[in-house]
Design an enzyme around this catalytic site. Structure first.
Site, PDB file in Angstrom:
ATOM      1  N   HIS A 128     -13.660  27.221  33.804  1.00  0.00           N
ATOM      2  CA  HIS A 128     -14.547  27.839  34.789  1.00  0.00           C
ATOM      3  C   HIS A 128     -15.735  28.426  34.024  1.00  0.00           C
ATOM      4  CE1 HIS A 128     -15.783  30.993  37.678  1.00  0.00           C
ATOM      5  NE2 HIS A 128     -15.154  30.304  38.612  1.00  0.00           N
ATOM      6  N   ASP A 205      -7.069  32.512  30.407  1.00  0.00           N
ATOM      7  CA  ASP A 205      -7.635  32.784  31.727  1.00  0.00           C
ATOM      8  C   ASP A 205      -6.553  32.441  32.751  1.00  0.00           C
ATOM      9  OD1 ASP A 205      -8.777  32.548  34.211  1.00  0.00           O
ATOM     10  OD2 ASP A 205     -10.567  31.479  33.532  1.00  0.00           O
ATOM     11  N   GLN A 208      -5.909  31.238  37.902  1.00  0.00           N
ATOM     12  CA  GLN A 208      -5.254  30.293  38.817  1.00  0.00           C
ATOM     13  C   GLN A 208      -3.764  30.130  38.528  1.00  0.00           C
ATOM     14  OE1 GLN A 208      -6.729  29.260  41.425  1.00  0.00           O
ATOM     15  NE2 GLN A 208      -8.879  29.631  40.942  1.00  0.00           N
ATOM     16  N   LYS A 231      -7.029  37.019  43.970  1.00  0.00           N
ATOM     17  CA  LYS A 231      -6.359  35.713  44.077  1.00  0.00           C
ATOM     18  C   LYS A 231      -4.835  35.859  44.163  1.00  0.00           C
ATOM     19  CE  LYS A 231      -9.940  33.369  41.347  1.00  0.00           C
ATOM     20  NZ  LYS A 231     -10.868  32.652  42.226  1.00  0.00           N
ATOM     21  N   CYS A 369     -17.800  26.056  40.071  1.00  0.00           N
ATOM     22  CA  CYS A 369     -18.129  26.782  38.830  1.00  0.00           C
ATOM     23  C   CYS A 369     -17.503  26.104  37.617  1.00  0.00           C
ATOM     24  CB  CYS A 369     -17.690  28.235  38.894  1.00  0.00           C
ATOM     25  SG  CYS A 369     -18.504  29.143  40.188  1.00  0.00           S
TER      26      CYS A 369
HETATM   27  N1  7TS Z   1     -11.390  31.524  35.922  1.00  0.00           N
HETATM   28  C1  7TS Z   1     -10.860  30.642  36.778  1.00  0.00           C
HETATM   29  C2  7TS Z   1      -9.936  29.580  36.267  1.00  0.00           C
HETATM   30  C3  7TS Z   1     -11.181  30.726  38.136  1.00  0.00           C
HETATM   31  O1  7TS Z   1     -10.660  29.840  38.987  1.00  0.00           O
HETATM   32  C4  7TS Z   1     -12.061  31.738  38.583  1.00  0.00           C
HETATM   33  C5  7TS Z   1     -12.502  31.826  40.022  1.00  0.00           C
HETATM   34  C6  7TS Z   1     -12.549  32.652  37.652  1.00  0.00           C
HETATM   35  C7  7TS Z   1     -12.202  32.509  36.326  1.00  0.00           C
HETATM   36  C8  7TS Z   1     -13.426  33.797  38.044  1.00  0.00           C
HETATM   37  O2  7TS Z   1     -12.689  34.712  38.777  1.00  0.00           O
HETATM   38  P1  7TS Z   1     -13.390  35.990  39.423  1.00  0.00           P
HETATM   39  O3  7TS Z   1     -12.315  36.624  40.242  1.00  0.00           O
HETATM   40  O4  7TS Z   1     -13.862  36.833  38.307  1.00  0.00           O
HETATM   41  O5  7TS Z   1     -14.517  35.465  40.269  1.00  0.00           O
HETATM   42  N2  7TS Z   1     -12.436  30.608  40.711  1.00  0.00           N
HETATM   43  C9  7TS Z   1     -12.973  30.352  41.906  1.00  0.00           C
HETATM   44  C10 7TS Z   1     -12.841  29.106  42.532  1.00  0.00           C
HETATM   45  O6  7TS Z   1     -12.218  28.160  42.058  1.00  0.00           O
HETATM   46  N3  7TS Z   1     -13.462  29.135  43.706  1.00  0.00           N
HETATM   47  O7  7TS Z   1     -14.022  30.352  43.866  1.00  0.00           O
HETATM   48  C11 7TS Z   1     -13.703  31.118  42.752  1.00  0.00           C
END
Ligand code: 7TS
Length: 411
Positions: A128, A205, A208, A231, A369
């Site tokens: 990401h 990370d 997910q 999430k 992203c």
């Molecule tokens: N890393 C991964 C693997 C992610 O899927 C996401 C967000 C992030 C980092 C960033 O997370 P945040 O909570 O700091 O925004 N992924 C997604 C997505 O797949 N669709 O919307 C957000």
């Protein structure tokens, strides 16, 4: 007592999620955008309302009763997060805004401290942007280099290539546990072992992974693990950075002010102990307490049961989508989490999303992203249905009907 194999009463679970009980565009909502954010059970909503209704106060600053209650609940949420990750101590749990914030903290603090000209950081093709840009900018600042582990057409890491990339110049490996686009579950234990045998620390990370499977940071052996509250059925604006205490102790604070100090004079400041050294300013108290409630909720269902149930949904969804002519699944790893990314001949993913929305079906379309990953597969975007434990096979059937509608419109 529930076990991994005991019946999964999804109808009962769905009753806990008020947002799911609605019609969208005249159709029952089918929410399949869980990788973007998860829905919230009533217990989390109630916890937030209760906090603001009865306990709202600043933490660690007051002798008064409300402040003590808020502090107790905030600390309890940290312990809940520690148990969730099986970290060794509460001091290793830093509340951050989310995954992005947690990675930035490590890049700014650990990264700035340890990286020099000619050094290297290893990431992978499936990261990401939140696990690319902080390292890219750090490398530019330090005259260091980003190295990228390639993947095969199924979306699996090429471990031999990773082995080749690990050199005496490597200062950190930062890798996703589960891909948000492909669903690939990476072999973190192996990745960590290979890095550690060369003295290289690993950040994982977990954005997910944490919502879908049991995570044990001590078993994984990783040095840092990051995930987002929103999430895992918790609020937005809160997340967790786990770090091994010896590493965190040696790291400088990332941001400066209020709670992260022990004493201040105009000449010098003595920083607070862990975890407060990394939590400057008034934290997201309600968010942390809400996250605690969310972790309790999913832990009560059982992470192994959630994984088993979602795996069956994924198997069913894969079978149904694979049977659709002109549809190609992107991400077919042998070990996969509950994500179904796809493209369709002659239809832009955005149009797929728009037609499905008219049917009450929420999916995400775009580059998710992960633009370098899109480039790897030679597509500008995908349509992505991402599943959670409150989804059902019937909802996958609705998705398939919706895709039939897309084909009808474009034929
Ligand atoms: N890393 C991964 C693997 C992610 O899927 C996401 C967000 C992030 C980092 C960033 O997370 P945040 O909570 O700091 O925004 N992924 C997604 C997505 O797949 N669709 O919307 C957000």
């Amino acid at each position: 007592m529930t076990t991994a194999t005991s019946a999964f009463d999804v109808a009962r679970i769905r009753e806990d999620f008020p947002v799911l009980q609605q019609m969208v565009n005249g159709k029952p909502l089918v929410y399949l955008d869980n990788a973007a954010t998860s829905q919230k059970p009533q217990s989390v909503i109630d916890t937030l309302v209760h906090y603001y209704t009865s306990d709202n106060s600043n933490v660690h600053r007051g002798v008064h009763t409300l402040s003590q209650r808020a502090t107790e609940d905030y600390d309890a949420a940290r312990s809940t997060a520690r148990q969730f990750l099986n970290a060794a101590s509460d001091q290793e749990i830093i509340f951050v805004k989310g995954t992005t914030d947690g990675i930035n903290l490590v890049a700014h603090s650990y990264g700035r401290q340890h990286l020099g000209p000619g050094d290297e950081i290893i990431i992978s093709t499936m990261e990401h942007h939140s696990n690319i840009i902080p390292w890219q900018v750090l490398c530019q600042e330090k005259g260091a280099h980003l190295r990228v582990i390639p993947i095969n057409d199924a979306g699996e890491l090429l471990i031999d290539e990773y082995e080749r990339l690990l050199t005496p110049r490597t200062k950190l490996v930062s890798i996703t546990h589960v891909s948000n686009v492909l669903g690939t579950i990476n072999p973190i234990e192996q990745i960590v072992e290979m890095a550690h045998s060369r003295g290289v620390p690993v950040l994982v990370d977990g954005a997910q992974a944490a919502p879908h499977m049991a995570v044990d940071v001590q078993k994984l052996g990783c040095d840092f693990y990051v995930f987002s509250g929103h999430k895992v059925c918790g609020p937005t604006g809160i997340g967790v950075l786990y770090g091994k205490s010896d590493l965190l102790e040696a790291m400088p604070p990332y941001q400066l002010g209020s709670e992260m100090i022990k004493s201040v004079t105009f000449e010098r400041t003595i920083y607070n102990d862990l975890p407060y050294k990394f939590e400057p300013g008034t934290p997201h108290i309600a968010g942390a307490i809400g996250l605690g409630a969310a972790i309790s909720y999913i832990s009560d269902i059982g992470m192994d049961r959630i994984f088993a149930y979602e795996s069956e949904l994924l198997r069913y969804g894969t079978e149904r989508l694979s049977a659709i002519g002109g549809l190609t699944l992107i991400g077919t790893a042998a070990k996969k989490g509950s994500v179904l990314s796809f493209v369709m001949d002659g239809v832009h993913p955005h149009d797929i999303g728009t037609i499905l929305d008219a049917e009450g079906i929420a999916i995400r379309t775009g580059h998710h992203c992960a633009q370098p990953l899109m480039d790897r597969f030679g597509v500008p975007a995908t349509a992505r249905a991402s599943l959670a434990f409150y989804n059902t096979k019937e909802e996958i059937d609705v998705l398939v009907k919706g895709i039939d509608r897309v084909i009808e419109v474009f034929s």
